[in-house]
Design a protein around this motif. Structure first.
Motif, short mmCIF file in Angstrom:
data_model
loop_
_atom_site.label_atom_id
_atom_site.label_comp_id
_atom_site.label_asym_id
_atom_site.label_seq_id
_atom_site.Cartn_x
_atom_site.Cartn_y
_atom_site.Cartn_z
N LEU A 26 0.83 -1.21 0.00
CA LEU A 26 0.00 0.00 0.00
C LEU A 26 0.87 1.25 0.00
CD1 LEU A 26 -2.91 -0.87 2.47
CD2 LEU A 26 -3.02 -0.68 -0.01
N LEU A 27 1.94 1.24 0.79
CA LEU A 27 2.83 2.40 0.84
C LEU A 27 3.44 2.68 -0.53
CD1 LEU A 27 4.62 1.87 4.27
CD2 LEU A 27 3.06 3.72 3.66
N GLY A 28 3.75 1.64 -1.28
CA GLY A 28 4.29 1.81 -2.62
C GLY A 28 3.27 2.33 -3.62
N GLN A 29 1.99 2.19 -3.31
CA GLN A 29 0.91 2.60 -4.21
C GLN A 29 0.20 3.86 -3.73
OE1 GLN A 29 -0.03 0.97 -7.07
NE2 GLN A 29 1.68 -0.44 -6.82
N ILE A 30 0.79 4.63 -2.81
CA ILE A 30 0.12 5.80 -2.21
C ILE A 30 -0.37 6.78 -3.28
CG2 ILE A 30 0.53 7.89 -0.84
CD1 ILE A 30 -0.02 5.56 0.90
N GLU A 31 0.49 7.14 -4.21
CA GLU A 31 0.09 8.12 -5.23
C GLU A 31 -1.03 7.58 -6.11
OE1 GLU A 31 0.95 11.28 -5.20
OE2 GLU A 31 2.13 10.78 -3.42
N THR A 32 -0.96 6.31 -6.44
CA THR A 32 -2.03 5.70 -7.24
C THR A 32 -3.34 5.69 -6.47
OG1 THR A 32 -0.39 4.26 -8.28
CG2 THR A 32 -2.69 3.62 -8.50
N LEU A 33 -3.26 5.39 -5.17
CA LEU A 33 -4.47 5.35 -4.35
C LEU A 33 -5.09 6.73 -4.20
CD1 LEU A 33 -3.31 2.90 -1.51
CD2 LEU A 33 -4.87 2.40 -3.39
N LYS A 34 -4.25 7.78 -4.14
CA LYS A 34 -4.77 9.14 -4.00
C LYS A 34 -5.45 9.62 -5.29
CE LYS A 34 -1.76 10.82 -0.38
NZ LYS A 34 -0.76 11.82 0.03
N ASP A 35 -4.91 9.21 -6.44
CA ASP A 35 -5.46 9.66 -7.72
C ASP A 35 -6.66 8.85 -8.18
OD1 ASP A 35 -3.50 11.57 -7.78
OD2 ASP A 35 -2.13 10.37 -9.00
N ALA A 36 -6.76 7.60 -7.78
CA ALA A 36 -7.81 6.72 -8.27
C ALA A 36 -9.02 6.74 -7.35
CB ALA A 36 -7.27 5.29 -8.38
N GLU A 37 -10.10 6.18 -7.87
CA GLU A 37 -11.29 5.97 -7.04
C GLU A 37 -11.07 4.65 -6.30
OE1 GLU A 37 -16.09 5.33 -7.50
OE2 GLU A 37 -14.94 6.17 -9.16
N LEU A 38 -11.08 4.72 -4.99
CA LEU A 38 -10.76 3.55 -4.17
C LEU A 38 -12.04 2.85 -3.75
CD1 LEU A 38 -8.51 1.97 -2.75
CD2 LEU A 38 -8.77 3.50 -0.83
N VAL A 39 -12.07 1.53 -3.95
CA VAL A 39 -13.23 0.73 -3.58
C VAL A 39 -12.77 -0.31 -2.57
CG1 VAL A 39 -15.00 -0.88 -4.39
CG2 VAL A 39 -14.31 1.05 -5.82
N LEU A 40 -13.44 -0.36 -1.42
CA LEU A 40 -13.17 -1.37 -0.40
C LEU A 40 -14.26 -2.42 -0.48
CD1 LEU A 40 -12.29 0.89 2.66
CD2 LEU A 40 -10.78 0.00 0.89
N ALA A 41 -13.87 -3.68 -0.66
CA ALA A 41 -14.83 -4.78 -0.70
C ALA A 41 -14.45 -5.76 0.39
CB ALA A 41 -14.80 -5.45 -2.07
N SER A 42 -15.39 -6.06 1.25
CA SER A 42 -15.09 -6.89 2.41
C SER A 42 -16.06 -8.05 2.53
CB SER A 42 -15.16 -6.03 3.67
OG SER A 42 -14.98 -6.81 4.81
N ASP A 43 -15.52 -9.22 2.95
CA ASP A 43 -16.39 -10.33 3.32
C ASP A 43 -17.10 -9.97 4.61
OD1 ASP A 43 -15.54 -11.83 1.19
OD2 ASP A 43 -14.15 -13.07 2.34
#
Length: 141
Positions: free
Chosen positions: A93-110
């Motif tokens: 996740l730390l390596g993807q911080i910039e991608t996560l900030k720019d993209a629409e983030l979807v959390l899917a949970s069981d």
């Protein structure tokens, strides 16, 4: 014998009231006050969107990043790639911080995922000021 008055020569005991019931009431009130005292709870503020359910269910595929919370082991997944525990997932996740900030983030949970895992992820997102989040939920039957 029951109902028989004590003789006058019993001394000071006949003149003092029995305070046992009073002490019982004081202890009950004390326990009640201790149990109902305000205990500070640790909370995590989550801003929920105020839109209709159709807008929440629509996802743009081109700028979407999906994080899955899974029951059991592997417990985490990012874009379908699974990770067994938080210690291995957090650096990804730390390596993807910039991608996560720019993209629409979807959390899917069981539905069997523990609250602890969800709070770890939400705390991470809040710590890194990632706000564009959707949480997918299964409709009730």
């Amino acid at each position: 014998m029951i109902g028989r008055p004590e003789p006058a020569h019993a001394g000071w005991r006949a003149l003092t009231p029995d305070i046992t019931p009073l002490l019982d009431i004081i202890f009950i009130v004390l326990v009640f006050l201790l149990l109902t005292a305000n205990i500070p709870l640790q909370t995590l503020d989550v801003d929920l969107p105020k839109t209709d359910s159709e807008a929440l269910s629509r996802v743009q595929d081109n700028k979407t990043v999906t994080i899955n919370l899974l029951a059991g082991s592997p417990a985490w997944a990012l874009q379908g790639e699974q990770y067994p525990d938080w210690e291995q997932f957090r650096p990804v996740l730390l390596g993807q911080i910039e991608t996560l900030k720019d993209a629409e983030l979807v959390l899917a949970s069981d539905k069997e995922v523990t609250v602890d895992n969800m709070l770890k992820l939400l705390a991470f997102l809040q710590e890194h000021q990632i706000q564009a989040t959707q949480i997918l939920m299964e409709e009730g039957q």
